[in-house]
Design an enzyme around this catalytic site. Structure first.
Site, PDB file in Angstrom:
ATOM      1  N   CYS A 300      74.295   6.967 -32.338  1.00 15.07           N
ATOM      2  CA  CYS A 300      75.691   7.432 -32.080  1.00 15.07           C
ATOM      3  C   CYS A 300      76.411   6.646 -31.268  1.00 15.07           C
ATOM      4  O   CYS A 300      77.687   6.617 -31.118  1.00 15.07           O
ATOM      5  CB  CYS A 300      75.730   8.688 -31.512  1.00 15.07           C
ATOM      6  SG  CYS A 300      74.923  10.023 -32.540  1.00 15.07           S
ATOM      7  N   LYS A 359      83.601   2.226 -28.526  1.00  9.11           N
ATOM      8  CA  LYS A 359      84.153   2.759 -29.776  1.00  9.11           C
ATOM      9  C   LYS A 359      85.384   1.950 -30.282  1.00  9.11           C
ATOM     10  O   LYS A 359      85.684   2.193 -31.596  1.00  9.11           O
ATOM     11  CB  LYS A 359      84.496   4.294 -29.703  1.00  9.11           C
ATOM     12  CG  LYS A 359      83.515   5.305 -29.285  1.00  9.11           C
ATOM     13  CD  LYS A 359      82.716   6.008 -30.536  1.00  9.11           C
ATOM     14  CE  LYS A 359      81.699   7.022 -30.200  1.00  9.11           C
ATOM     15  NZ  LYS A 359      80.514   6.826 -31.195  1.00  9.11           N
ATOM     16  N   GLU A 362      83.550  -0.672 -32.146  1.00  8.49           N
ATOM     17  CA  GLU A 362      82.940  -0.206 -33.301  1.00  8.49           C
ATOM     18  C   GLU A 362      83.958   0.133 -34.355  1.00  8.49           C
ATOM     19  O   GLU A 362      83.725  -0.090 -35.665  1.00  8.49           O
ATOM     20  CB  GLU A 362      82.224   1.346 -32.870  1.00  8.49           C
ATOM     21  CG  GLU A 362      81.472   2.032 -34.041  1.00  8.49           C
ATOM     22  CD  GLU A 362      81.314   3.465 -33.614  1.00  8.49           C
ATOM     23  OE1 GLU A 362      82.021   4.185 -33.248  1.00  8.49           O
ATOM     24  OE2 GLU A 362      80.060   3.690 -34.087  1.00  8.49           O
TER      25      GLU A 362
END
Lengths: 581, 163
Positions: A300, A359, A362
């Site tokens: 995650c 993120k 990502e």
């Protein structure tokens, strides 16, 4: 602990013998200014802001590193001390780029605050300045050495806490600056983009790559259906940006603010966390049944994933193939939701509000485009969302609470919300895996062995007739230590949860920045995690597999977890990466 | 002279083996980095990125930290040295007698900056601290030859002797 008796400003106090003067003074309620000091991370006496007088000592000493001893007499508020500190500050300011009005840290800058508190009214030293190039090569982090005061807080957290160590001081004397090896841009190194350097920086030398302009533009574009989702950790920290106490839960206000900003739908990433548990849990069950690769490791945390790709390429097969929750959500929004709402996925713009800078990196990974479109179009940090709310002149603290939008997210589970704290993904997975494996329903669902802020936690959980060995690490230094044990064959875990940031997402690199003085007194990761667990307890559904909308999604669209559609939309792959480009 | 002159890295099998041995000798010691850098520079003549990478992996010290140490100390170089090492003294006496102009002239003639090497590997330039020949200021050295009481016009003729 042995105690010693000292006097600070004439006041007698007794403190443990391993204390520094700074610790002793803070215990006595006496304030000493600091700048380079960051408790437990950077204690090097470099900036000289904490100078104090010690009777009998030759010169002034730095309180943050100077140990106490029996009979010591310290003076923190003499003319000599005040004048020395002020001169040090004026010298620091002499070659600092003083563009405070346009600085990302305007009004949340430790240097600015000290200038005010120490009564700096002009800067008498007009010395040479060096114009430095801004490094904006990374999709997540911008480094501006024109603002840097060489405190080394970023260097210490990157090297010592995260064991990444891509930045350090180079050259010497006046031309010293913080940078990467051979002056490479950050993006050409094995930086994992966790952003811990940003929240360590006392000034505006490190900040996230701005995405607010893109999001404002999407909101203004009438052809776009703009959907926002918020990660669990955002709701327990966003309030700090508006002066609310650390640990305030502002879920309802946050949702209202997002609607007022003009988002067409406000969804909860917790729903996708539940989805992650269904996929990752099923993957774990599959590995248990079919004898797959162990330990299975969570995927995650994009900072952790990139760290693994650079440093542990031999463990990439151990990573769960499940995408991170917000990426899963993006794929579901642009497929199932698009179909249901009758909107062409090309017209949907997905914004993720994340406690995370990695993120941003990502979301740019090319493989994360399950529908042929990027799963997520823009990532905002918690700080960037706060800036947008302020710019829109929304009076955040006075907002009424509202709930997330249908069709999913209105009632995500408590298992989804605890993803925000270290141990939370593990606990959420155990809540589901235990019931799926045994076919029973349990009332006792709080796995205290994997809770808490320690860097590494281990537990053996008995599920039916199976002993499941699990471990949880947060902070990449801890992750490295744990994985080296696995590589040497000294540990035989089934399942490991790793989060790149110490404490997990609640103290992620995209979260509100608290000054060193607050961080010395309050354990941010504990306070924010407490709010996360309170939120979990407040929810009706606390197990991912009992989330009714998750059941509906599988029944109507996905079929079964880890099935054909899931693989296309919700799973990914990883690539070994070199240390340097 | 904004573009840095970069010389491609070549190493022999002997050099690689020697560095490996140095790393193994110091591995696990506190403060191993600086002695290893010294010995590595003895082996290669300088400390290019390829050598620093081997040291980083061998000792478990980050690349950024190694680069920090290498750029902190003037005796370490990331650029190779030439067959003829030119040292221009920038100590106080030489400097006030105009060694700055001497240095500029050499840079101009060779087309390289301080700490760089000409692409043919012949000349490299170092700016040195006081070399103890203040009576001859301004002073430069080329390997073991010392040239004193220089004026910029002398440079062309001196360099020609080594071409």
């Amino acid at each position: 602990m042995e105690m010693v008796n000292i006097k600070i400003n004439g006041e007698a106090i007794s403190v443990p013998s391993n204390y520094t003067i700074l610790q002793a003074a803070r215990q006595a309620g006496i304030d000493i200014p600091t700048l380079c000091y960051l408790k437990g991370i950077n204690e090097i006496g470099a900036c000289r802001m904490c100078l104090v007088e010690v009777k009998g000592a030759k010169g002034l000493v730095t309180a943050c590193v100077y140990p106490v001893n029996e009979g010591m007499e310290v003076l923190t508020n003499t003319e000599r001390v005040r004048s020395a500190r002020k001169t040090v500050l004026e010298l620091t300011l002499s070659n600092h780029e003083k563009k405070c009005l346009t600085c990302p840290r305007n009004q949340n800058c430790e240097l600015q605050r000290l200038s005010d508190e120490l009564g700096v009214t002009d800067i008498p030293f007009e010395g040479e300045t060096i114009q430095r190039e801004i490094d904006a090569s990374s999709p997540s982090i911008v480094r501006d050495n024109n603002k840097c005061i060489l405190c080394r807080r970023c260097v210490s957290v990157c090297k010592k806490v995260q064991t990444v160590g891509v930045i350090d001081a180079k050259e010497r004397g006046f031309i010293t600056q913080i940078g990467c090896t051979f002056d490479k841009p950050l993006n050409d190194t094995d930086c994992v983009m966790c952003g811990q350097c940003i929240i360590a920086c006392p000034v505006g030398a490190l900040y996230e790559k701005d995405s607010t302009k893109d999001v404002w533009a999407a909101l203004a574009d009438e052809s776009k259906h703009v959907v926002v989702q918020t990660a669990p950790a955002v709701r327990v920290a966003l309030g700090e940006e508006f002066g609310m106490p650390i640990g305030s839960r502002v879920t309802g206000k946050m949702v209202t603010a997002l609607r007022k900003l003009g988002f067409d739908k406000v969804f909860d990433t917790n729903f996708a966390a539940d989805l992650t548990i269904m996929e990752e849990g099923t993957e774990l069950l599959g590995r248990i049944k079919d004898g797959g690769k162990f330990p299975m490791i969570t995927s995650c945390s994009p900072g952790w994933v990139k760290f693994c790709e650079h440093n542990f390429p031999d463990l990439l097969e151990n990573l769960s193939t499940a995408k991170s929750p917000h990426e899963m959500y993006g794929a579901i929004i642009k497929s199932y939701y698009a179909e249901k709402a009758g909107i062409d996925p090309k017209d949907i713009y997905v914004v993720s509000v994340m406690p995370c800078t990695a993120k941003k990196f990502e979301s740019e990974r090319e493989e994360l485009a399950g529908t042929g479109y990027p799963d997520v179009d823009a990532v905002l940090t918690t700080r960037e969302l706060a800036k947008m709310i302020k710019e829109a002149r929304i009076d955040f603290t006075k907002l009424a609470d509202t709930g997330f939008d249908h069709p999913f997210g209105e009632e995500a589970s408590g298992a989804g919300v605890i993803f925000g704290a270290t141990g939370g993904v593990m606990e959420a997975a155990l809540r589901t895996v235990s019931e799926v494996l045994t076919g029973k329903s349990f009332d006792e669902i709080e796995y205290n062995a994997v809770r808490g802020t320690e860097g590494i936690k281990e537990a053996t959980v008995t599920i039916g007739d199976l002993d499941v060995k699990v471990a949880v690490a947060s902070g990449l230094g801890n992750a490295r230590a744990l994985l080296e044990k696995v590589q040497k064959g000294e540990a035989d875990y089934h399942f490991i949860e790793i989060m790149a940031c110490p404490g997990g997402c609640v103290t992620g690199g995209g979260q509100p920045i608290q000054p060193a003085k607050v961080r010395a007194e309050i354990d941010l990761k504990a306070e924010r995690a407490k709010a996360i667990y309170d939120e979990d307890r407040s929810l009706k559904v606390r197990k991912s597999h009992e989330n009714p909308y998750i059941k509906q999604l599988y029944a109507e669209y996905l079929g079964e977890p880890c099935g054909h559609k899931s693989h296309k939309l919700l799973h990914t792959h990883y690539t070994a990466r070199p240390r340097l480009k | 002279m904004s573009e840095k002159t970069v010389i491609a890295f070549h190493e022999t099998a002997e050099q690689a083996a020697a560095l490996q041995k140095v790393i193994e000798n110091h591995k696990g010691q506190d403060g191993a980095l600086i002695p290893v850098l010294h010995e590595a520079q003895e082996i290669y003549g300088y400390l290019p990125i390829e050598v620093q990478q081997k040291i980083s992996e061998g000792l478990g010290v980050t690349m950024a930290e190694i680069y920090g140490v290498v750029t902190f100390y003037t005796q370490f170089s990331t650029q190779p040295k030439g067959e003829f090492k030119i040292g221009v003294c920038l100590g106080t006496a030489c400097y006030v007698k105009g060694s700055g102009d001497i240095l500029e002239k050499i840079k101009e003639k060779l087309g390289i900056d301080v700490n760089e090497c000409t692409p043919d590997g012949k000349f490299s330039i170092d700016a040195t601290r006081c070399i103890g020949a203040c009576g001859l200021a301004p002073v430069m050295t080329i390997n073991d030859d010392v040239y004193g009481r220089l004026v910029p016009e002398d440079i062309e003729g001196i360099l020609a002797k080594y071409m």
